[in-house]
Design a protein around this motif. Structure first.
Motif, PDB file in Angstrom:
ATOM      1  N   ILE A 354      -0.110  -2.461  -9.636  1.00  0.00           N
ATOM      2  CA  ILE A 354       0.755  -2.641  -8.469  1.00  0.00           C
ATOM      3  C   ILE A 354       0.261  -1.790  -7.302  1.00  0.00           C
ATOM      4  CG2 ILE A 354       3.090  -2.408  -7.559  1.00  0.00           C
ATOM      5  CD1 ILE A 354       4.124  -2.767 -10.443  1.00  0.00           C
ATOM      6  N   ARG A 355      -0.131  -0.556  -7.589  1.00  0.00           N
ATOM      7  CA  ARG A 355      -0.597   0.330  -6.518  1.00  0.00           C
ATOM      8  C   ARG A 355      -1.877  -0.203  -5.875  1.00  0.00           C
ATOM      9  NH1 ARG A 355       3.943   2.319  -5.045  1.00  0.00           N
ATOM     10  NH2 ARG A 355       4.891   3.834  -6.465  1.00  0.00           N
ATOM     11  N   SER A 356      -2.707  -0.854  -6.639  1.00  0.00           N
ATOM     12  CA  SER A 356      -3.913  -1.444  -6.055  1.00  0.00           C
ATOM     13  C   SER A 356      -3.557  -2.591  -5.111  1.00  0.00           C
ATOM     14  CB  SER A 356      -4.857  -1.937  -7.161  1.00  0.00           C
ATOM     15  OG  SER A 356      -4.320  -3.059  -7.843  1.00  0.00           O
ATOM     16  N   LEU A 357      -2.504  -3.337  -5.453  1.00  0.00           N
ATOM     17  CA  LEU A 357      -2.028  -4.390  -4.545  1.00  0.00           C
ATOM     18  C   LEU A 357      -1.478  -3.784  -3.259  1.00  0.00           C
ATOM     19  CD1 LEU A 357      -0.126  -6.698  -7.081  1.00  0.00           C
ATOM     20  CD2 LEU A 357      -2.262  -7.235  -5.888  1.00  0.00           C
ATOM     21  N   GLN A 358      -0.802  -2.649  -3.378  1.00  0.00           N
ATOM     22  CA  GLN A 358      -0.253  -1.980  -2.202  1.00  0.00           C
ATOM     23  C   GLN A 358      -1.375  -1.507  -1.276  1.00  0.00           C
ATOM     24  OE1 GLN A 358       2.432   1.178  -3.197  1.00  0.00           O
ATOM     25  NE2 GLN A 358       3.112   1.476  -1.081  1.00  0.00           N
ATOM     26  N   ILE A 359      -2.457  -1.023  -1.865  1.00  0.00           N
ATOM     27  CA  ILE A 359      -3.603  -0.602  -1.056  1.00  0.00           C
ATOM     28  C   ILE A 359      -4.273  -1.805  -0.404  1.00  0.00           C
ATOM     29  CG2 ILE A 359      -5.914   0.415  -1.193  1.00  0.00           C
ATOM     30  CD1 ILE A 359      -4.776   2.195  -3.483  1.00  0.00           C
ATOM     31  N   GLN A 360      -4.299  -2.913  -1.129  1.00  0.00           N
ATOM     32  CA  GLN A 360      -4.936  -4.127  -0.609  1.00  0.00           C
ATOM     33  C   GLN A 360      -4.137  -4.772   0.513  1.00  0.00           C
ATOM     34  OE1 GLN A 360      -5.614  -7.010  -3.699  1.00  0.00           O
ATOM     35  NE2 GLN A 360      -6.495  -8.546  -2.305  1.00  0.00           N
ATOM     36  N   TRP A 361      -2.796  -4.643   0.432  1.00  0.00           N
ATOM     37  CA  TRP A 361      -1.922  -5.334   1.389  1.00  0.00           C
ATOM     38  C   TRP A 361      -0.947  -4.351   2.052  1.00  0.00           C
ATOM     39  CZ3 TRP A 361      -3.402 -10.126   2.340  1.00  0.00           C
ATOM     40  CH2 TRP A 361      -4.032 -10.864   1.326  1.00  0.00           C
ATOM     41  N   PRO A 362      -1.415  -3.356   2.788  1.00  0.00           N
ATOM     42  CA  PRO A 362      -0.486  -2.397   3.416  1.00  0.00           C
ATOM     43  C   PRO A 362       0.406  -3.077   4.453  1.00  0.00           C
ATOM     44  CG  PRO A 362      -2.701  -2.130   4.295  1.00  0.00           C
ATOM     45  CD  PRO A 362      -2.822  -3.087   3.150  1.00  0.00           C
ATOM     46  N   ASP A 363       1.641  -2.585   4.557  1.00  0.00           N
ATOM     47  CA  ASP A 363       2.596  -3.196   5.483  1.00  0.00           C
ATOM     48  C   ASP A 363       2.143  -3.083   6.932  1.00  0.00           C
ATOM     49  OD1 ASP A 363       2.925  -0.436   5.214  1.00  0.00           O
ATOM     50  OD2 ASP A 363       5.031  -0.483   5.769  1.00  0.00           O
ATOM     51  N   THR A 364       1.399  -2.054   7.259  1.00  0.00           N
ATOM     52  CA  THR A 364       0.971  -1.848   8.645  1.00  0.00           C
ATOM     53  C   THR A 364      -0.206  -2.734   9.039  1.00  0.00           C
ATOM     54  OG1 THR A 364      -0.397   0.002   7.903  1.00  0.00           O
ATOM     55  CG2 THR A 364       1.808   0.526   8.754  1.00  0.00           C
ATOM     56  N   LYS A 365      -0.774  -3.480   8.079  1.00  0.00           N
ATOM     57  CA  LYS A 365      -1.913  -4.357   8.378  1.00  0.00           C
ATOM     58  C   LYS A 365      -1.552  -5.839   8.280  1.00  0.00           C
ATOM     59  CE  LYS A 365      -4.947  -0.945   8.688  1.00  0.00           C
ATOM     60  NZ  LYS A 365      -5.613  -0.592   9.976  1.00  0.00           N
ATOM     61  N   GLU A 366      -0.259  -6.146   8.069  1.00  0.00           N
ATOM     62  CA  GLU A 366       0.140  -7.549   7.946  1.00  0.00           C
ATOM     63  C   GLU A 366       0.014  -8.294   9.274  1.00  0.00           C
ATOM     64  OE1 GLU A 366       0.934  -9.438   5.467  1.00  0.00           O
ATOM     65  OE2 GLU A 366       1.373  -8.088   3.790  1.00  0.00           O
ATOM     66  N   LEU A 367       0.263  -7.604  10.374  1.00  0.00           N
ATOM     67  CA  LEU A 367       0.206  -8.239  11.691  1.00  0.00           C
ATOM     68  C   LEU A 367      -1.229  -8.189  12.216  1.00  0.00           C
ATOM     69  CD1 LEU A 367       3.475  -6.710  13.177  1.00  0.00           C
ATOM     70  CD2 LEU A 367       3.149  -9.048  12.373  1.00  0.00           C
ATOM     71  N   LYS A 368      -1.725  -9.341  12.656  1.00  0.00           N
ATOM     72  CA  LYS A 368      -3.097  -9.439  13.136  1.00  0.00           C
ATOM     73  C   LYS A 368      -3.101  -9.924  14.589  1.00  0.00           C
ATOM     74  CE  LYS A 368      -4.638  -8.854   8.826  1.00  0.00           C
ATOM     75  NZ  LYS A 368      -5.314  -7.621   8.383  1.00  0.00           N
ATOM     76  N   ASP A 369      -4.162  -9.568  15.292  1.00  0.00           N
ATOM     77  CA  ASP A 369      -4.428 -10.131  16.629  1.00  0.00           C
ATOM     78  C   ASP A 369      -3.230  -9.984  17.564  1.00  0.00           C
ATOM     79  OD1 ASP A 369      -6.948 -10.995  15.686  1.00  0.00           O
ATOM     80  OD2 ASP A 369      -6.025 -12.808  14.871  1.00  0.00           O
ATOM     81  N   PHE A 370      -2.754  -8.773  17.726  1.00  0.00           N
ATOM     82  CA  PHE A 370      -1.639  -8.528  18.641  1.00  0.00           C
ATOM     83  C   PHE A 370      -2.010  -7.373  19.554  1.00  0.00           C
ATOM     84  CE2 PHE A 370      -0.992  -5.592  15.200  1.00  0.00           C
ATOM     85  CZ  PHE A 370      -0.560  -4.433  15.821  1.00  0.00           C
ATOM     86  N   SER A 371      -1.321  -7.264  20.649  1.00  0.00           N
ATOM     87  CA  SER A 371      -1.493  -6.127  21.537  1.00  0.00           C
ATOM     88  C   SER A 371      -0.184  -5.351  21.602  1.00  0.00           C
ATOM     89  CB  SER A 371      -1.890  -6.593  22.945  1.00  0.00           C
ATOM     90  OG  SER A 371      -0.892  -7.437  23.492  1.00  0.00           O
ATOM     91  N   GLY A 372      -0.285  -4.068  21.891  1.00  0.00           N
ATOM     92  CA  GLY A 372       0.917  -3.255  22.018  1.00  0.00           C
ATOM     93  C   GLY A 372       1.286  -2.565  20.723  1.00  0.00           C
ATOM     94  N   ILE A 373       2.561  -2.221  20.607  1.00  0.00           N
ATOM     95  CA  ILE A 373       3.063  -1.426  19.484  1.00  0.00           C
ATOM     96  C   ILE A 373       3.223  -2.282  18.232  1.00  0.00           C
ATOM     97  CG2 ILE A 373       5.097  -0.169  18.654  1.00  0.00           C
ATOM     98  CD1 ILE A 373       5.413   0.939  21.483  1.00  0.00           C
ATOM     99  N   ASN A 374       2.726  -1.771  17.113  1.00  0.00           N
ATOM    100  CA  ASN A 374       2.939  -2.390  15.803  1.00  0.00           C
ATOM    101  C   ASN A 374       4.280  -1.879  15.272  1.00  0.00           C
ATOM    102  OD1 ASN A 374       3.046  -2.684  12.929  1.00  0.00           O
ATOM    103  ND2 ASN A 374       0.830  -2.936  12.855  1.00  0.00           N
ATOM    104  N   PRO A 375       5.277  -2.747  15.107  1.00  0.00           N
ATOM    105  CA  PRO A 375       6.610  -2.275  14.699  1.00  0.00           C
ATOM    106  C   PRO A 375       6.619  -1.539  13.357  1.00  0.00           C
ATOM    107  CG  PRO A 375       6.734  -4.516  15.532  1.00  0.00           C
ATOM    108  CD  PRO A 375       5.277  -4.194  15.391  1.00  0.00           C
ATOM    109  N   ASN A 376       5.797  -1.981  12.402  1.00  0.00           N
ATOM    110  CA  ASN A 376       5.767  -1.299  11.106  1.00  0.00           C
ATOM    111  C   ASN A 376       5.226   0.125  11.243  1.00  0.00           C
ATOM    112  OD1 ASN A 376       5.186  -4.450  10.267  1.00  0.00           O
ATOM    113  ND2 ASN A 376       6.505  -3.384   8.813  1.00  0.00           N
TER     114      ASN A 376
END
Length: 578
Positions: A354-376
């Motif tokens: 499970i921890r390896s999945l968490q490293i692979q899919w961090p919540d702060t990297k779910e949003l792509k191609d945006f400008s400005g503040i990342n809400p996470n």
């Protein structure tokens, strides 16, 4: 037997139950009760600016104290304005006592074939019945004492929830005979359960399981079992995921805390939930926003034990669960005793997966191609190193899900939001109720620009009562959750969410109410903005966080697909119904 004015009895009753605050908007049909509460003293009357706010404040008060939050409203529009908050209490199992004033008994239309007899006469009892444990109108003075005792006890017994008592004006001012008022305790209508066989079955299943998981919901905290639950988790050494309302059961840094599951759950948590071979569900309903629409797929290839005090919730949507009908506290207490000195095997390999999945899919990297503040990223910064706050209170919308995905909660901190009702406008009045119940400890509100406008008037309640409430508005100048829905299903036609919608200058409004304000809009401003907000925990303040109107919440279950398949990489196969 002593005699007493009925409204004085109501005030005395509430004081004996150790009610510290009542929430209300003044109206003619509750003036007797307000005057009696005021004259008796030792209770704080909190005058809000909309009865819905009074109900939401009572909801949060009840969640903290485990005793009914109390809200009063006059007849007619006052009473009907309570109903959204009454429903929120009912769906989220919050104990609450709603007291409505009514016209004199001789002004009630009763069986007359007319719409109304007395001014503002409204049958609030019938309206509230589907969303209360019981609604009741007192029709004679001698019914009042018994009714108050019965309804209050009902609100805190078994699965908690709201009750409503409607009291005509002439009964409020009547002189009644009363017994000594007693402090009331919950009554257990369910027979005590013998769990030995059930715990044997769970133990055998744990020994065989390679990938066991606990799913915990708000039923644990409703039964006042959070500390015992932590002890059980440490004893069993099984990874834990939570529902939205169970987010605060484990501190963020607990080694067995995995994250939140559901429609907008952490991707790694949903993947763990989808691939586990044994699931122990404690106090969670397994509704569609937790499991996704694919109920068969959710249950496939796993054994599910479902512990809930409400029989109707078990094997409702998700079939073939092994039912254990029990109050969460009772089950956890018995399990703690049973599992002492028992070894169900080492599950470290599963936890590492499970921890390896968490490293692979961090919540702060779910949003792509945006400008400005990342809400996470902002939510992590907002909540890290903040043990001084009693609670984080989230409203409804994208901001709610960013908060639930990324909040770093400490042991003893609460996460409060409206789950089943999902009512925008919840957070500000709920924070008022929670802070007051917690003896004016500081609380953080996280709201969106749309939700905040629903009960923005309660800024005045915060200022008048000098409440240490920190307000964060994540402002995308849109109704973002529905705007994202329109992207998925309506080809980006943004009617009423981005087109035809606008938000005011919240900083200017907050200043008019007397709050300190600050606005950030760039990533390099996050740390300074958060530091500004936390600078004086005792003072209210408002931080506006500007984000892109097209900022989505990811991950999100691809509707119709298994819980492990989430947007943006998977696409929904059906039109959402929630």
């Amino acid at each position: 037997m002593p005699k007493m004015k009925a409204s004085d009895y109501i005030a005395t009753f509430l004081r004996v139950q150790q009610t510290s605050h009542v929430f209300e908007v003044a109206g003619g049909m509750i003036t007797h009760m307000l005057d009696s509460i005021y004259q008796l003293g030792n209770m704080n009357i909190i005058s809000v600016h909309h009865e819905q706010s009074a109900a939401f404040a009572a909801d949060a008060y009840g969640r903290h104290t485990k005793r009914p939050g109390v809200a009063l409203a006059t007849s007619g529009p006052g009473a009907t304005n309570l109903l959204t908050g009454v429903g929120s209490c009912y769906f989220d199992s919050s104990p609450a006592l709603f007291i409505t004033g009514q016209v004199n008994t001789y002004e009630c239309k009763k069986d007359r074939p007319i719409r109304q007899l007395g001014f503002q006469e409204t049958d609030i009892v019938s309206m509230a019945k589907p969303i209360t444990k019981k609604s009741y109108q007192v029709q004679s003075p001698d019914q009042l004492e018994t009714a108050m005792q019965e309804l209050y006890t009902l609100a805190i017994s078994d699965r908690p929830g709201p009750v409503l008592i409607d009291i005509p004006m002439d009964i409020q001012r009547a002189i009644i005979d009363v017994e000594d008022v007693q402090y009331l305790h919950p009554s257990k209508t369910q027979a005590p359960l013998v769990l030995d066989d059930s715990l044997d079955h769970i133990f055998e299943a744990l020994k065989k399981a390679k990938k066991p998981l606990i799913l915990a919901g708000q039923g644990v905290s409703c039964s006042n079992a959070t500390e015992k639950f932590l002890q059980l988790v440490d004893l069993l050494q099984i990874p834990v995921v939570t529902s939205l309302l169970g987010l605060d059961l484990l501190p963020f840094k607990h080694p067995l805390r995995i994250g939140m599951i559901g429609s907008y759950g952490n991707r790694w948590a949903n993947m763990a939930l989808g691939t586990c071979d044994l699931l122990i569900v404690i106090g969670s309903r397994l509704d569609i926003r937790q499991t996704g629409a694919d109920a068969e797929g959710f249950a496939r290839n796993k054994t599910i034990f479902h512990i809930d005090c409400d029989t109707g919730e078990i094997n409702n949507r998700i079939k073939n669960c092994i039912p254990i009908v029990s109050d969460a506290e009772y089950f956890i207490r018995e399990a703690l005793s049973y599992f002492q000195n028992k070894n169900a095997g080492d599950k470290k390999e599963w936890l590492a997966e499970i921890r390896s999945l968490q490293i692979q899919w961090p919540d702060t990297k779910e949003l792509k191609d945006f400008s400005g503040i990342n809400p996470n990223q902002f939510v992590h910064a907002l909540s890290s190193n903040t043990p001084q706050y009693a609670a984080f209170v989230a409203d409804v919308g994208n901001h709610q899900m960013w908060a639930a995905q990324s909040l770093e909660l400490y042991r003893g901190q609460s996460f409060i939001t409206t789950g089943g009702m999902g009512a925008m406008g919840f957070a500000l009045p709920a924070a008022i109720g929670y802070s007051l119940a917690a003896q004016k400890k500081p609380v953080v509100v996280i709201a969106g620009d749309g939700a905040f406008q629903m009960n923005i008037q309660e800024l005045q309640t915060i200022i008048r009562n000098r409440l240490p409430i920190k307000i964060v508005i994540i402002n995308n100048n849109a109704l973002g959750m529905i705007r994202q829905f329109q992207d998925s299903y309506f080809n980006g036609r943004y009617q009423s969410t981005y087109w035809g919608y606008s938000a005011p200058d919240f900083a200017a409004i907050a200043k008019a109410y007397g709050l300190a304000t600050h606005t950030i809009s760039e990533p390099d401003e996050i740390d300074a903005g958060v530091a500004w907000l936390h600078e004086d925990p005792a003072s209210p303040a408002l931080l506006q966080v500007m984000v892109s109107p097209h900022m989505n919440v990811y991950p999100k279950i691809a509707f119709g697909k298994p819980i492990t398949e989430m947007e943006p990489f998977a696409k929904p196969s059906e039109m959402e119904c929630t």
